[in-house]
Design an enzyme around this catalytic site. Structure first.
Site, PDB file in Angstrom:
ATOM      1  N   LYS A  81      47.878  54.162  43.550  1.00 31.56           N
ATOM      2  CA  LYS A  81      47.709  55.037  43.061  1.00 31.56           C
ATOM      3  C   LYS A  81      49.664  55.431  42.832  1.00 31.56           C
ATOM      4  CE  LYS A  81      43.692  54.914  41.279  1.00 31.56           C
ATOM      5  NZ  LYS A  81      42.695  55.291  42.075  1.00 31.56           N
TER       6      LYS A  81
HETATM    7  C1  PLP Z   1      40.580  55.973  41.526  1.00 29.31           C
HETATM    8  C2  PLP Z   1      40.170  56.359  40.458  1.00 29.31           C
HETATM    9  C3  PLP Z   1      38.561  56.757  40.914  1.00 29.31           C
HETATM   10  C4  PLP Z   1      38.726  57.494  42.460  1.00 29.31           C
HETATM   11  O1  PLP Z   1      39.015  58.191  42.985  1.00 29.31           O
HETATM   12  P1  PLP Z   1      39.293  57.679  44.721  1.00 29.31           P
HETATM   13  O2  PLP Z   1      40.204  58.449  44.897  1.00 29.31           O
HETATM   14  O3  PLP Z   1      39.454  56.407  45.162  1.00 29.31           O
HETATM   15  O4  PLP Z   1      37.479  57.858  44.960  1.00 29.31           O
HETATM   16  C5  PLP Z   1      38.391  57.684  39.830  1.00 29.31           C
HETATM   17  N1  PLP Z   1      39.127  57.261  38.728  1.00 29.31           N
HETATM   18  C6  PLP Z   1      39.865  56.505  38.314  1.00 29.31           C
HETATM   19  C7  PLP Z   1      40.009  57.000  37.141  1.00 29.31           C
HETATM   20  C8  PLP Z   1      40.964  55.461  39.111  1.00 29.31           C
HETATM   21  O5  PLP Z   1      41.608  55.041  38.934  1.00 29.31           O
END
Ligand code: PLP
Length: 382
Positions: free
Chosen positions: A184
C-alpha cells in the site's frame, strides 16, 4: 524471478531501521506511546477527530461494522470490484451484503444509482471503496445515505493522502479504514487505521480492538490501573510499537511519494492516450468535472485491454520482458464462496472491467527508465 520492473516496491531506508532500533532500545513492544503518536499524526494528516491503529485494515473494517451496530439480519451494500475483505468484514458480523455495480469503465468506483437500487428495509450501511485512490462520488453517496438514514464506511485502503474537494478520503462517511499492508502507499507490513469524527464510534472501537477490557496493559504499566473488567465480546485487533514506528516514518514520506506516483501516472496517461487501451479515471484525473477538485493517491495504475484481447497472453508477454502485472480485481461475487451465497448476483460493468483489467507497475521509487520500459513493453504487446 527477479523482475526488471516489479508491480510494487517499498520505499525503505535508514530512517525505518533506526525507528525500529529506537523501539527495541525503549523496551516496550506492544501498543504504547509510539502508537499513540502514530494515531495522532495520522488523525492530523487526514483531518479526523479520532484515529485508532489496528492490526490490519480487515480488522478495522470489521470493527467499523460492529461499532455501527451491524449484525445478523442487516444488509450492507458493497462494491464487488474490490478486495475480498470489503465484503468479508460484513459477513463476520452475521450481516449479509448486497453488491452494487461500478459507474462504468471510465470510473471503476461504486455507482450511486446502483446503490440506491440495492436499498431494502434491511439495509443498514454502505461501504464504498476508493479504487486506486480515486474518490468515489461522495457528495451523491452521502446524500443517499442521509435520505435513507444509512451509515457510510469508507474502505480507504488505497487512499491515504487522497482528497476530494479539499476533504480527505476516509472522513466523508461515519468511519474510514486505511491499510498499511506492504503493497500500500503507506507500508509497514501489516497494519491499519480506523478514523472517525464520532466519539461513540471511537470509544466502541477502542474497547473492541482490545478484548473489550476496561484498561490496557499499557495503562497498568503506567501505574494507572491494577485490574480490568470485560464489558463486551471483544477481539485482539491491536497494532504494536515496531510497526507504529515504521508508520511514523512512512507517514512523513507519504505526500512526496504520492506526488511521485502522480508524475508516473501522468506519464502513463500521456504515453497510452492514443493507444487501444482503456484508461479508467483519465477524465477525472484531468478534472473535467469543473465543480469537483480531486487529488487521488495513485495507488495503482489500471488499464483495460481492448475487447476480445487475450489477457493471459498480454500479461505473459510483459512477464517475458521482466515486467510484473496484476489484476484488480477478480470480482468478489465470482469467488466460489460468494457465488454459493449470492448465486444470482449479476453486475455487468464490474464483470466487464474485471475481464479486461490489467494493473501496471506503479511505486514511488520507480525510475524513469523503468517507466519507459513498461510503456515500450505494453505498446509492443498491444
Ligand atoms: C488491502 C486492502 C484491504 C485489506 O487490508 P489489510 O490491511 O491487508 O487487511 C481491504 N480493502 C482493500 C480495497 C484493500 O486493497
Amino acid at each position: 524471478m527477479t523482475w526488471r520492473v516489479p508491480l510494487v516496491d517499498i520505499d525503505y531506508g535508514d530512517a525505518e531501521a533506526q525507528a525500529v532500533l529506537d523501539v527495541l532500545a525503549n523496551r516496550w513492544l506492544t501498543m504504547g506511546d509510539v502508537t499513540m503518536d502514530f494515531e495522532s499524526q495520522f488523525a492530523e494528516t487526514v483531518g479526523a477527530e479520532y484515529a485508532l491503529a489496528t492490526s490490519n485494515a480487515t480488522a478495522a473494517l470489521h470493527l467499523a461494522c460492529l461499532s455501527l451496530g451491524i449484525g445478523a439480519g442487516d444488509e450492507v451494500i458493497v462494491p464487488s470490484l474490490s478486495f475480498v475483505a470489503t465484503a468479508s468484514a460484513v459477513l463476520y458480523t452475521g450481516a449479509s451484503v448486497r453488491f452494487a455495480d461500478i459507474l462504468g469503465l471510465d470510473e471503476l468506483t461504486i455507482s450511486p444509482i446502483d446503490i440506491e437500487k440495492q436499498i431494502t428495509p434491511h439495509t443498514k450501511a454502505i461501504i464504498v471503496m476508493h479504487y486506486g485512490g480515486y474518490p468515489c462520488r461522495m457528495p451523491e453517496i452521502m446524500d443517499i445515505a442521509d435520505r435513507h438514514k444509512l451509515s457510510v464506511i469508507e474502505d480507504a485502503a488505497h487512499a491515504p493522502g487522497a482528497s476530494l474537494n479539499g476533504k480527505s478520503l476516509g472522513i466523508w462517511g461515519d468511519v474510514g479504514c486505511f491499510s498499511f499492508f506492504s503493497n500500500k502507499n503507506l507500508a509497514i507490513g501489516e497494519g491499519g487505521m480506523l478514523v472517525t469524527d464520532r466519539e461513540d464510534i471511537a470509544e466502541q472501537v477502542k474497547l473492541l480492538r482490545s478484548h473489550a477490557m476496561t484498561s490496557l496493559t499499557w495503562d497498568r504499566h503506567q501505574g494507572h490501573a491494577y485490574t480490568y473488567d470485560v464489558v463486551d465480546l471483544g477481539y485482539n485487533d491491536r497494532i504494536d510499537e515496531i510497526r507504529s514506528s515504521l508508520g511514523l516514518v512512512q507517514l512523513k514520506k507519504l505526500s512526496a511519494n504520492n506526488a511521485r506516483r502522480k508524475r508516473i501516472a501522468e506519464k502513463y496517461f500521456q504515453a497510452f492516450s492514443g493507444s487501444a487501451l482503456g484508461l479508467p479515471f483519465r477524465k477525472k484525473h484531468k478534472n473535467l468535472h469543473a465543480e469537483t477538485e480531486i487529488n487521488p493517491s495513485y495507488h495503482i495504475f489500471p488499464v483495460l485491454l481492448p475487447e476480445g484481447m487475450d489477457r493471459a497472453a498480454f500479461m505473459e508477454s510483459l512477464h517475458a520482458s521482466g515486467v510484473q502485472t496484476s489484476i484488480h480485481y477478480p470480482p468478489i461475487h465470482h469467488f466460489t464462496y460468494y457465488r454459493r451465497m449470492y448465486p444470482t448476483t449479476v453486475l455487468p460493468e464490474s464483470e466487464e472491467a474485471a475481464r479486461r483489467e490489467v494493473t501496471l507497475p506503479l511505486f514511488p521509487t520507480m525510475s524513469d527508465d523503468q517507466v519507459s520500459l513498461v510503456v515500450e513493453t505494453v505498446l509492443s504487446a498491444l
